[in-house]
Design an enzyme around this catalytic site. Structure first.
Site, PDB file in Angstrom:
ATOM      1  CG  LEU A  19      -1.806   1.245   1.372  1.00 22.13           C
ATOM      2  CD1 LEU A  19      -2.758   1.425   0.191  1.00 22.13           C
ATOM      3  CD2 LEU A  19      -2.585   1.185   2.686  1.00 22.13           C
ATOM      4  CG  ASP A  67      11.966  -0.546  13.071  1.00 19.51           C
ATOM      5  OD1 ASP A  67      10.763  -0.367  13.383  1.00 19.51           O
ATOM      6  OD2 ASP A  67      12.612  -1.535  13.455  1.00 19.51           O
ATOM      7  CG  ASN A  94       1.220   2.346   4.696  1.00 17.18           C
ATOM      8  OD1 ASN A  94       0.104   1.856   4.504  1.00 17.18           O
ATOM      9  ND2 ASN A  94       2.339   1.755   4.276  1.00 17.18           N
ATOM     10  CE1 TYR A 169      -3.401  -4.851  10.886  1.00 18.91           C
ATOM     11  CE2 TYR A 169      -5.675  -5.471  10.430  1.00 18.91           C
ATOM     12  CZ  TYR A 169      -4.551  -4.732  10.125  1.00 18.91           C
ATOM     13  OH  TYR A 169      -4.577  -3.863   9.059  1.00 18.91           O
ATOM     14  CE  LYS A 173      -3.842  -1.097  11.159  1.00 22.27           C
ATOM     15  NZ  LYS A 173      -3.002   0.021  10.682  1.00 22.27           N
ATOM     16  CB  THR A 213      -0.261  -6.187  -0.610  1.00 23.13           C
ATOM     17  OG1 THR A 213      -0.834  -6.269   0.707  1.00 23.13           O
ATOM     18  CG2 THR A 213      -0.958  -5.079  -1.393  1.00 23.13           C
TER      19      THR A 213
END
Length: 261
Positions: A19, A67, A94, A169, A173, A213
């Site tokens: 992305l 990083d 991102n 995850y 978010k 991806t």
């Protein structure tokens, strides 16, 4: 932002593939007067990405090793941007990761897994944003775009729609979305209090959707990364204020839509 707008300095984390790469590819063609700072953990992979983007017509690219979990990297990136450009107009947070199908085998592994997700998607977003805030305040119209996921929408997660369930995850978010809202409120209060004359940073959340991806192991039904980049690029280019800040946005069926919390 149109082709006649002044040069914008745009920094994208996690941009050597997937992305992040697509964001610079799409934006670089649409807004060629901008300078794009491609951040990558692996400098060699970053160099390869820069060459690929230049072959595709994106000329103004700078490469920075970053990083987002490494504070020395962050400080060095800030020094580089300040020395080279003196400001930052758009920060795209991102960088991220997910491990599909991963199963922890004990409590210690589970704790380490959750800590890693929260560190990358919440703590590091906060730290990177804080570090670049002085340079963002030197921009006439600064923006921060944080990249979320459909799993970051509690409404979506509770719906019967088909979604991959990756609790650490998704929870990270959700936390990142909440962080973005808090950062916008804090920035609004700073401006309202008249504490500084620096322009108000507008914070946005972009949901690119499930993409084909390496991030998703090239899942068959995912969107192409260039399609996922569209919401970020449109938020990047919004100079008229048509998109509410501190909201979650996605680009589906040719239009920008608000994603429910």
């Amino acid at each position: 932002m149109d082709s006649n707008s002044s040069n914008k300095i745009v920094l994208v984390t996690g941009a050597n593939q997937g992305l992040g790469f697509a964001v610079i590819e799409v934006a670089g063609v649409r807004y060629p007067s901008n300078t794009y700072i491609l951040c990558a953990r692996d400098i060699e992979k970053g160099q390869q990405a820069v060459h690929q983007l230049r072959d595709r017509g994106v000329a103004a690219i700078d490469l920075v090793e970053l990083d987002v979990t490494n504070d020395d990297h962050i400080a060095a990136a800030v020094r580089h941007v300040e020395a080279q450009y003196g400001r930052l107009d758009v920060l795209v947070n991102n960088a991220g990761f997910v491990r599909l199908g991963h199963q922890d085998t004990n409590l210690s592994e589970m704790r380490a897994t959750y800590n890693e997700y929260m560190n990358v998607h919440i703590t590091s977003v906060a730290v990177v944003t804080h570090a670049f805030t002085p340079l963002l305040h030197r921009s006439p119209a600064p923006k921060v775009i944080n990249v979320t996921s459909g799993l970051g929408s509690i409404t979506n997660v509770l719906s019967p729609r088909r979604m991959a369930r990756v609790p650490p995850y998704g929870a990270s978010k959700v936390g990142m979305n909440g962080l973005t809202a808090h950062l916008q409120v804090s920035e609004n209060e700073r401006v309202a209090a008249g504490e500084a004359k620096a322009p108000r940073i507008r914070f946005f959340i972009s949901n690119p959707g499930l993409l084909k991806t390496a991030f998703s192991n090239y899942i068959a039904w995912g969107k192409e990364p260039q399609a996922g980049a569209e919401s970020i690029v449109q938020l990047m280019g919004d100079e008229e204020g048509k998109f509410d800040h501190a909201m979650q946005w996605e680009h589906e069926e040719g239009e920008m839509r608000v994603v429910p919390w």
